[in-house]
Design an enzyme around this catalytic site. Structure first.
Site, short mmCIF file in Angstrom:
data_model
loop_
_atom_site.label_atom_id
_atom_site.label_comp_id
_atom_site.label_asym_id
_atom_site.label_seq_id
_atom_site.Cartn_x
_atom_site.Cartn_y
_atom_site.Cartn_z
N ILE A 1 0.82 -1.21 0.00
CA ILE A 1 0.00 0.00 0.00
C ILE A 1 0.85 1.26 0.00
O ILE A 1 0.36 2.35 -0.28
CB ILE A 1 -0.95 -0.02 1.22
N ARG A 2 2.15 1.10 0.28
CA ARG A 2 3.02 2.28 0.27
C ARG A 2 3.15 2.87 -1.15
O ARG A 2 3.57 4.01 -1.32
CB ARG A 2 4.40 1.98 0.84
N HIS A 3 2.81 2.06 -2.15
CA HIS A 3 2.79 2.58 -3.52
C HIS A 3 1.49 3.36 -3.68
O HIS A 3 0.43 2.77 -3.88
CB HIS A 3 2.92 1.43 -4.52
N ALA B 1 -12.45 -5.33 7.28
CA ALA B 1 -12.65 -6.10 8.51
C ALA B 1 -13.41 -5.28 9.54
O ALA B 1 -13.69 -5.74 10.64
CB ALA B 1 -11.32 -6.55 9.08
N ARG C 1 -11.15 -7.40 15.28
CA ARG C 1 -10.09 -7.68 14.30
C ARG C 1 -8.70 -7.37 14.81
O ARG C 1 -7.71 -7.86 14.28
CB ARG C 1 -10.35 -6.85 13.05
N LEU D 1 0.45 1.43 -16.05
CA LEU D 1 1.63 0.62 -16.35
C LEU D 1 2.92 1.27 -15.86
O LEU D 1 3.84 0.59 -15.40
CB LEU D 1 1.70 0.36 -17.87
N HIS D 2 3.01 2.58 -15.93
CA HIS D 2 4.21 3.25 -15.45
C HIS D 2 4.42 2.97 -13.96
O HIS D 2 5.52 2.62 -13.52
CB HIS D 2 4.13 4.76 -15.70
N HIS E 1 7.20 0.69 -11.79
CA HIS E 1 7.92 1.20 -10.62
C HIS E 1 7.78 0.21 -9.46
O HIS E 1 8.76 -0.09 -8.76
CB HIS E 1 7.36 2.56 -10.23
N ARG F 1 9.92 -4.23 -6.15
CA ARG F 1 9.42 -5.42 -5.46
C ARG F 1 9.81 -6.73 -6.12
O ARG F 1 9.70 -7.78 -5.49
CB ARG F 1 7.91 -5.33 -5.31
#
Lengths: 298, 298, 298, 298
Positions: free
Chosen positions: B108-110, B120, B193, B210-211, B215, B220
């Site tokens: 999620i940092r992207h 949840a 949770r 796509l770019h 990245h 990753r």
């Protein structure tokens, strides 16, 4: 070994002279943690801009500079009312936040911000878990599946608290035991962390501009937000109030205390102002929308 | 009660005719889960654009349209080589991903992507936890604090696996018990949770251009990334290869297999090509940079 | 009527005390315009953070805090080398820029920034146009269609300069005449402005974090960038150098002076280091890529 | 030499079979230009998702999947009403737009989108300028400095139109003459273009998700937006209506036709519904806010 907080010093800048916009009320808060939940906090690390910086930017883009009469607070209210958001982006706030992981997971969904989180891949997390105060140990709402109902009581509350405490304690004991290199290889930190529950505290630096901070507060200082993130949003509200009082006041009036009516809602209002009695069928609202419309007047 | 996956159907679109850019090789993959880790997967839900869409956009912005000779793949390679990223943004991919929470927290940092995660807060998570295969149960690296060393063996491995299994099982048992409304009020889902460990599986829709996907893959699908997210990145690479083969090939050559040399590294290279023997002091590199420079040639 | 610059005061903050990170070398620049092109400038309005703020954020996310030996500059170089970009986002710069519209149109493509531009919809633009100095009046390149060739000379140069001057003068005369409410209604500003050429100067506040600023500089302080925006990027480089000297030095070594080789390029290099003679066919490069590969060594 | 449009073919994809979400009403529009202003247009190049894709994403994040009764349109209305924006991001639209430069300069301020603009640095612009139709040749508003007043008439209108035509014609003649390599070197394209006025047409591909498209439409299909960009926004509205009719209907009711009242406005409303007569002083509104409050009821 140093705790996370010892590794994240937010204070300690010596007093210096600057020609940048400076807000004495926020200077007084720099580095001072504001407690949130049982072990969390927010503290202001740095800031850029003030109410005057918003006005400065606005006069350029909205031509208000050619008028002299309009005072700054009035211009800021005008911007807020008309969704002219770019001047608010000219202010920036940097925080150090300590928060449970499940709160961090909601918080991070606000993408237009800069974040450096304490890394459990490279470092070792502290033994600190969020355990709700008794008054926040709430049952699932019976009305909708998105909120809390009444507070748990008696044995059920005791049972829940015991599980939360015992499971997090055991998970952390095993976390330490897996990491240990005493007589064994020691599991990689990036793997061991996955045994830890979402109630564990993490920490991060979070930097955001005022426009996006207002957006965050509008969603998270709201009654529909989960209590635990709302507690952080509420603490942040007091910071913003000290930092940019005119912008805060406009935000309160035009966002927090504002109400938006749909086309159907406006139709209903217009008729009601003429003295008519209006039903939801008259204006074509769904049951849910009508319930929300009526709730406004209570 | 339906499982999360039953609530997230990615397949089932009837066959239809379209005039949009269509990629048969990716059509064949639509809705088909590609297994990742022990219980995770990625599957393609939708896509927009193809190699030709990149070329179409590039010809406009980089004037290549006035030349006829340059073939599409060559133009795409030129774009990749010169960091002309906007034409790659004209393609978009939508995935359904099932992944452990600790992987989701890295992913999620992207920020430049669209995400809808299973909540949840409103719903109940399934009883599924990531338990590493024996060959991925790695020790903390002794060399640096950012990676994995050798695989755990024997009793230590058994002990770790037992803890991961037992703690997650117990946490989920208590999660269910706290939620239960059988003879008690039942704790709010949004609170219950937080007893669950980061090894639990979550799911989301993830949409990205796509770019930004490149990245993501560059960071990753890299040897420095944690194995578990790399497993997802590797699976994604096979998807991209089917979807935009020319762009993928350029990405491989100019990013994945490319090496960047600093000013000091170039100085060293220039001398080495003249036949000189160069030490790190000659070109003013740090020990770390020199180690990385030498590793390139192995 | 006040000129645009009189409406955009960047200076004038009284000296104040602060506990924020402060950079004396940048304080000395606050509000001071750095001239660019014939009538443009950049000036620093505000800033947040310094080299130490990058380190502070990095120690949290990359665990370097657990080591004591690594000095700050070394850590910053490590971050830059390994594309760990988030710590650089913890610094922020706010500028006041005066620039021709055709430069502004390139500049605005960098989306991750905050902008408040002088509004020609609400206000009246000043009579100021960019006229290139004789040495920058360049012919179209004969080699490729993306750059400049030799400087124009003699009558052709004189003719071009005369057209640029006359056409902008006439356009502005008519702009004023259309706006005039003297004996006529006066055209709306938002329409009249469309008669003005792209050489006219506009102004804006531009606020950006250091990571995105470096990205801007990498593309715009490059030999392939148009001279006119490069002039602004070059001026910005001197600001960054004063502001965050360690980060700047790392940026120079690992970005500005760095060279990236593709998989094919690395293959060629490896062979050349063994003393082999390599042709482009040996490693499967296109003519263009080979030309660029050879240019590196000149 | 090919015109810009010949270089930007948006049509021509052969009919193919797909399992992606497909919208027949939008398929019928693919590649078909919708005329805007005198020479501009928008045309749909590609799209991803439909109303059902919004619902699919929403059911995951907002748990609605556990209910069966709520129909799709109702869920979409609920999302729109409660600012749950992420499910709308799951749809994506790609357009080819031909628009005057001064409109492009407003449009590009919407940063969360992908753009590939025709490059006047590398290529040559066509001789096409926006000349307002007589009914859109408006005077500056006397009431505020942000809008248009009455339509120009008679000699003034004729004079304005003549200047707009003559100046753009002359600027383009000189543009061509400066570029010419006939008996001279020929000025670089990247310089020659700065002689061209903001009324010249440019073209781009623009790709955006539905949430950000709605944000664009909310600001640009509004009465306060400049007529010329509103004309594009209005054309876009018809596209969105065909593409995602349920989302469009919710957007109309909860955004376009909605009215937001401030805290003070709500106070006034509450009193008015009780039959009281309220003045702006009673509720502490500024003159401007009161004027806007009263305008709602007209």
């Amino acid at each position: 070994m140093p705790t996370i907080e010892e590794q994240m010093p937010a204070t300690g800048q010596p007093l210096a002279e600057t020609r940048r916009a400076t807000v004495p009320a926020l200077e007084a808060r720099l580095g001072e943690p504001i407690p949130v939940l049982d072990s969390g906090f927010i503290r202001v690390v740095d800031y850029m801009g003030d109410d005057a910086a918003i006005v400065q930017a606005a006069r350029v883009s909205y031509g208000a500079g050619t008028k002299t009469a309009r005072d700054d607070a009035g211009l800021i209210r005008y911007l807020m009312r008309h969704w002219h958001s770019t001047p608010f982006e000219m202010c920036e706030l940097k925080l150090h936040v300590k928060l449970p992981v499940f709160v961090a997971r909601q918080w991070i969904r606000h993408r237009t911000a800069n974040v450096n989180e304490y890394s459990a891949r490279y470092s070792i997390l502290d033994r600190e878990f969020y355990i709700p105060a008794p008054e926040h140990l709430a049952a699932q709402s019976r009305v909708n599946n998105q909120g809390r109902g009444e507070t748990l009581a008696g044995e059920e509350a005791a049972r829940v608290l015991a599980w939360l405490r015992d499971d997090s304690t055991r998970a952390y004991d095993h976390y330490e035991a897996m990491l240990s290199q005493d007589g064994q290889q020691g599991l990689a930190r990036e793997l061991a962390r996955m045994n830890l529950p979402a109630s564990i505290y993490t920490q991060w630096y979070w930097k955001v501009d005022l426009h996006n901070l207002f957006h965050f507060l509008r969603l998270r200082a709201d009654a529909h937000a989960q209590y635990e993130i709302r507690a952080y949003a509420d603490a942040l509200c007091t910071v913003v109030q000290d930092w940019v009082p005119a912008a805060w006041s406009a935000f309160e009036d035009y966002r927090l205390n504002a109400v938006t009516f749909s086309g159907q809602g406006m139709e209903a209002l217009r008729r009601m102002l003429k003295g008519e009695t209006v039903t939801r069928e008259d204006v074509g609202m769904s049951a849910g929308e009508w319930r929300e419309f009526e709730a406004v007047w209570k």
